[in-house]
Motif scaffolding. Structure first.
Motif, PDB file in Angstrom:
ATOM      1  N   LEU B  67       0.807  -1.227   0.000  1.00  0.00           N
ATOM      2  CA  LEU B  67       0.000   0.000   0.000  1.00  0.00           C
ATOM      3  C   LEU B  67       0.840   1.276   0.000  1.00  0.00           C
ATOM      4  CD1 LEU B  67      -2.723  -1.061   2.583  1.00  0.00           C
ATOM      5  CD2 LEU B  67      -2.920  -0.991   0.097  1.00  0.00           C
ATOM      6  N   PHE B  72      -1.647   4.819  -4.003  1.00  0.00           N
ATOM      7  CA  PHE B  72      -2.460   4.571  -2.814  1.00  0.00           C
ATOM      8  C   PHE B  72      -2.481   5.788  -1.896  1.00  0.00           C
ATOM      9  CE2 PHE B  72      -2.102  -0.030  -3.803  1.00  0.00           C
ATOM     10  CZ  PHE B  72      -3.452  -0.327  -3.719  1.00  0.00           C
ATOM     11  N   GLU B  76      -5.675   7.586  -0.509  1.00  0.00           N
ATOM     12  CA  GLU B  76      -5.925   7.777   0.921  1.00  0.00           C
ATOM     13  C   GLU B  76      -6.209   9.236   1.238  1.00  0.00           C
ATOM     14  OE1 GLU B  76      -2.564   6.059   2.911  1.00  0.00           O
ATOM     15  OE2 GLU B  76      -3.258   4.002   2.540  1.00  0.00           O
TER      16      GLU B  76
END
Ligand code: HEM
Lengths: 123, 148
Positions: B67, B72, B76
């Motif tokens: 991740l 990512f 996020e």
């Protein structure tokens, strides 16, 4: 017996308030604590994650947040689906499916949070 | 209210997305809905991802390594944006739904006033707070990128 819709909705708001506090703390620790200098180091380091998991206060907070967020999120989803003018039968089926999904996700999350406690205790 | 005749949605998707003659609150509602769904989707994945801790340190590091990519991190940050908006707008919704900031009923005389207008300053305030939350959190996400 059917629970009144207004009761379910009131719990949706209550859950929102609970999430606000607990998710606020969670977000502070994960993204802001470093900025304010209250926590040092990488919060995603395994040791750091385990330290919180094994702390009883954190464990309780996580499980309560898990329950509140699942209820709030899935009830919200149910509201959105119901606005599409579906039949009463479809409403009942969807309610049952969402409850089952919520319980299953709660069990997964609670296991993920609490299993490390029994592992530590050697159970 | 039970039964589908009572709640026929004749406008379809546009009934959902268009603000029509309603004000900015109508778009606030659409955004609240989108962010709520986005956070829910993230949250369900989050339950599984963070449960990797029960499999031990190696499994945890494998998942976190996977991740730990710019793509990512951007994702996020979008979830963080959604959270800031949904949380702060949610406070406004709870307050107004409980009847705060709506004022009391009054005669429709010029200059016209209504409860939507009266609560509007609350919308402005919570959005300013949301922006501050986003800026503070943005610092953390920026550090995930090389060169920072
Ligand atoms: C940060 C704290 C939060 C607050 C204060 C909050 C507040 C609210 C409020 C007031 C509503 C609208 C209720 C209504 O008007 O009937 C709502 C809807 C919703 N929330 Fe949250 N919420 C929060 C977090 C979350 C989280 C973590 C999730 C996902 C798991 C979520 C998912 C949803 C969904 C799916 C809806 C339905 C949207 C709709 O009906 O258009 N919320 N929230």
């Amino acid at each position: 017996m059917r629970t009144r819709e207004s009761t379910l909705w009131t719990w949706h708001l209550v859950a929102g308030a609970v999430i606000l506090v607990l998710l606020g703390i969670h977000m502070f620790i994960m993204h802001l604590a470093d900025f304010f200098g209250t926590v040092q180091g990488d919060v995603l380091e395994f040791s750091s994650v385990m330290e919180r998991s094994l702390d009883a206060t954190f464990a309780v907070m996580y499980v309560v947040l898990l329950a509140a967020a699942l209820y709030h999120g899935l009830y919200g989803l149910r509201n959105i689906i119901f606005e599409l003018s579906i039949s009463e039968r479809a409403e009942r089926v969807i309610s049952v499916l969402l409850v089952l999904a919520g319980v299953a996700l709660f069990l997964v999350g609670a296991y993920g949070t609490l299993a490390v406690h029994s592992a530590q205790a050697g159970v | 209210m039970q039964g589908s005749e009572f709640k026929k949605n004749r406008l379809g998707l546009m009934g959902w997305l268009s603000g029509g003659r309603y004000g900015v609150e109508r778009y606030a509602y659409t955004l609240h809905r989108l962010t709520g769904l986005a956070i829910l989707a993230y949250f369900i994945l989050h339950i599984f991802v963070t449960s990797a801790r029960v499999l031990g340190e190696e499994a945890w590091n494998t998942v976190m390594g996977f991740l730990n990519s710019p793509a990512f991190k951007v994702g996020e940050f979008l979830v963080y944006l959604a959270f800031a908006y949904h949380a702060l707008n949610g406070i406004r919704l709870v307050l107004t739904e409980l009847g705060f900031f709506l004022g009391t009923p009054c005669q429709p005389v010029f200059p016209y006033s209504n409860s939507v207008k009266r609560q509007r300053p609350v919308l402005v305030v919570v959005m300013i707070v949301a922006a501050v939350v986003v800026l503070l959190g943005g610092v953390d996400f920026l550090r995930a990128f090389p060169g920072e």
